[in-house]
Enzyme design. Structure first.
Site, PDB file in Angstrom:
ATOM      1  N   HIS A 292      -5.870   7.400  -0.997  1.00 48.96           N
ATOM      2  CA  HIS A 292      -5.948   6.172  -0.198  1.00 48.96           C
ATOM      3  C   HIS A 292      -7.402   5.809   0.145  1.00 48.96           C
ATOM      4  O   HIS A 292      -7.640   4.968   1.003  1.00 48.96           O
ATOM      5  CB  HIS A 292      -5.180   6.346   1.114  1.00 48.96           C
ATOM      6  CG  HIS A 292      -3.771   6.794   0.930  1.00 48.96           C
ATOM      7  ND1 HIS A 292      -2.851   6.055   0.241  1.00 48.96           N
ATOM      8  CD2 HIS A 292      -3.123   7.915   1.340  1.00 48.96           C
ATOM      9  CE1 HIS A 292      -1.687   6.698   0.234  1.00 48.96           C
ATOM     10  NE2 HIS A 292      -1.837   7.834   0.883  1.00 48.96           N
ATOM     11  N   HIS A 453       2.103   4.609  -1.086  1.00 46.41           N
ATOM     12  CA  HIS A 453       2.185   5.810  -1.914  1.00 46.41           C
ATOM     13  C   HIS A 453       2.710   5.498  -3.303  1.00 46.41           C
ATOM     14  O   HIS A 453       3.162   6.390  -4.017  1.00 46.41           O
ATOM     15  CB  HIS A 453       3.072   6.863  -1.246  1.00 46.41           C
ATOM     16  CG  HIS A 453       2.506   7.359   0.037  1.00 46.41           C
ATOM     17  ND1 HIS A 453       2.788   6.744   1.246  1.00 46.41           N
ATOM     18  CD2 HIS A 453       1.645   8.368   0.316  1.00 46.41           C
ATOM     19  CE1 HIS A 453       2.137   7.380   2.206  1.00 46.41           C
ATOM     20  NE2 HIS A 453       1.435   8.356   1.674  1.00 46.41           N
TER      21      HIS A 453
END
Length: 566
Positions: A292, A453
């Site tokens: 991320h 995700h």
């Protein structure tokens, strides 16, 4: 076989590890259909660590110690919810047993039953929730029913029950994990954790019976998937990496090579900590899965986080990593944990907090749940944390710089409770080491309401223009938040990885016009790609409603290598 020795247990567990490692592509494909595609890689990492541990345990004379060692190695290597859950399958209540040079089928059944009990205690899943429990509970019940028979007979019954459990998961709507927000979209697909459970029991039986069961057919699985054309239909994105299992460690090393004057590694784990943390300061510790960037690991700095614990790609850090990272940052005033609201993060951070409390270190937790698409408002604590992490961490960092733990917790919670996000995806991400993206999309479609995700969104819709997308997303945010004319907000348009600044600015242009039309005051607008999903294409919009108190902490200057406010 009526009894099992340590040597036999070791060989059987090694065979289970090899089975999972060999079937990583299949498990990844199963998880990609309704999850984030990391289950196969996580299980492979865990089993490789278990295999290394077992290979060095040739002199171990206690069967239970072998199971405990395997579970411990898996937890440390995997992280995420799967790390804690699958490690518990093997550890069971092994620590409570006297050393045993032989165990019976009844002993193994009791160990697996203890593992099931622990898994349900920490994860709360029941039959029908579309988790590994749907395969494990029937397998354990079969073991108990046949515990007076040989290992071969008992494990044959367990493997058959687990296989039926996998089939049953195809009928269920997910209640836990990444796929819980998909609703009916998850029906028709098996749960990846249940598949792993079945493969483990199948291999245990094969070892005892001297048989060789065929591995599940990846080609057949792909044949059942809906054809989806994309521009990169030939395969996933190329990545500049070395070994996939080293990406987290090596990115931290690269970060410190560039910014090591202000930060350092936490010894022995994938954690980063500021070098200069004043005594008596409330420590802000953040963390989550890698992939991320710059969130979470690179959000350290002045009036931001003091330390960050990093897990594998899209997987929570394990409890030991979190605990040691928090210890490195703690300066006598306690620790505020802030992270996204995901099952693995919740389990592992809670376990770390328990360990810290046992040693007298106080902590408080703020879970970010800003994704309005992932659950209705009446189930707000089931919502995921996405790009709203930026605003909550900004406020929490400022609060921790000048408030005690209780007050910093209150202010950060207030920021969390006034932050709302929703996003869309245009193309899936590819996890390092994988050849295919987690999901594919036809050119004329996009995913609405997806997380960070790589998992699919709650709905697949037709592609729209930038103005149409922003209009739709803002309408959802306004309806859910109750923000209205006269309120003041901060806004953030976040890119998911490969979306260009041009596209994000075009979205922001429309967002500014719409908020002006609605009479909603804008204190500050931000446009960036701070909470990414590898190279996923897509974007989200975040609104944080602010009052005088939140504005005070939002306006405090902050500085980190990739995020700063003057």
């Amino acid at each position: 076989m009526e009894t099992m020795t340590p040597a036999q247990a070791r060989e059987m567990l090694l065979a289970c590890a090899d089975k999972i490692i060999r079937n990583e592509p299949y498990l990844t494909r199963v998880d990609s259909a309704i999850g984030d595609g990391d289950h196969g890689i996580g299980m492979m990492n865990g089993m490789m660590a278990a295999r290394a541990c077992l290979k060095t345990s040739t002199e171990e004379c206690d069967v239970y110690a072998l199971y405990a060692k395997m579970g411990s190695a898996m937890e440390k290597a995997m992280g995420g919810a799967s790390g804690m859950i699958f490690s518990s399958l093997f550890t069971g209540n092994a620590a409570e047993h006297e050393p045993a040079e032989r165990i019976t089928p009844a002993d193994l059944a009791e160990l697996m039953a203890a593992g099931l009990k622990t898994i349900q205690k920490i994860g709360h899943a029941q039959l029908g929730d579309k988790t590994m429990v749907d395969a494990l509970q029937p397998a354990v019940e079969a073991m108990k029913a046949h515990s007076g028979a040989s290992f071969e007979e008992m494990l044959a019954a367990a493997a058959a029950a687990a296989a039926q459990g996998v089939e049953n998961t195809k009928k269920y709507v997910a209640k836990f994990g990444r796929s819980k927000s998909l609703g009916e979209r998850a029906v028709g697909h098996p749960d990846a954790g249940a598949v792993s459970t079945w493969l483990i029991f199948q291999q245990m039986h094969d070892y005892m019976a001297g048989t060789v069961s065929p591995d599940p057919d990846l080609k057949a699985l792909r044949a059942t998937e809906e054809p989806q054309a994309t521009e990169d239909a030939a395969g996933g994105k190329k990545k500049i990496i070395n070994a996939p299992q080293d990406v987290v460690k090596e990115e931290c090393e690269g970060f410190l090579a560039a910014f090591g004057g202000n930060f350092e590694a936490v010894p022995g784990v994938n954690g980063l900590v500021k070098k200069d943390i004043p005594a008596g300061k409330t420590a802000l510790v953040i963390g989550g899965g890698s992939g991320h960037e710059p969130m979470f690991g690179f959000f350290l700095g002045e009036n931001l986080a003091d330390a960050a614990a990093s897990g594998n790609v899209f997987a929570s850090p394990d409890p030991t990593t979190i605990e040691r990272t928090a210890e490195a940052a703690e300066r006598g005033a306690g620790v505020l944990f802030v992270y996204g609201n995901y099952a693995g993060d919740n389990l592992n951070f809670d376990r770390a907090a328990e360990r810290l409390a046992a040693r007298g270190i106080q902590s408080k937790t703020v879970r970010v749940w800003d994704d309005v698409a992932s659950a209705p408002r009446e189930r707000i604590t089931d919502r995921r944390g996405i790009a709203g992490d930026v605003f909550v961490l900004k406020i929490a960092g400022a609060a921790c710089a000048c408030l005690d733990l209780e007050e910093a917790f209150r202010v950060a919670s207030k920021a969390r409770d006034n932050t709302y996000s929703v996003g869309i995806g245009l193309a899936g991400a590819t996890i390092p080491g994988q050849r295919e993206p987690i999901f594919r999309l036809p050119p004329d479609q996009m995913e609405y309401g997806l997380g960070i995700h790589g998992e699919p969104g709650i709905q697949r819709v037709g592609m729209k223009t930038a103005d149409e997308i922003v209009t739709d997303l803002l309408e959802v945010l306004i309806k859910d938040s109750g923000i209205r004319a006269g309120d003041t907000v901060c806004t953030y348009v976040n890119g998911l990885g490969s979306t260009t600044l041009m596209e994000l600015m075009i979205m922001n242009r429309k967002l500014a016009l719409l908020l002006q039309e609605k009479g909603i005051r804008v204190h500050n607008m931000d446009v960036n790609s701070l909470v990414t999903t590898m190279e996923m294409a897509g974007a989200s919009i975040t609104l944080m409603k602010i009052d005088g108190e939140l504005q005070k902490y939002y306006d405090m200057p902050c500085s980190s290598p990739y995020y700063k406010k003057d």
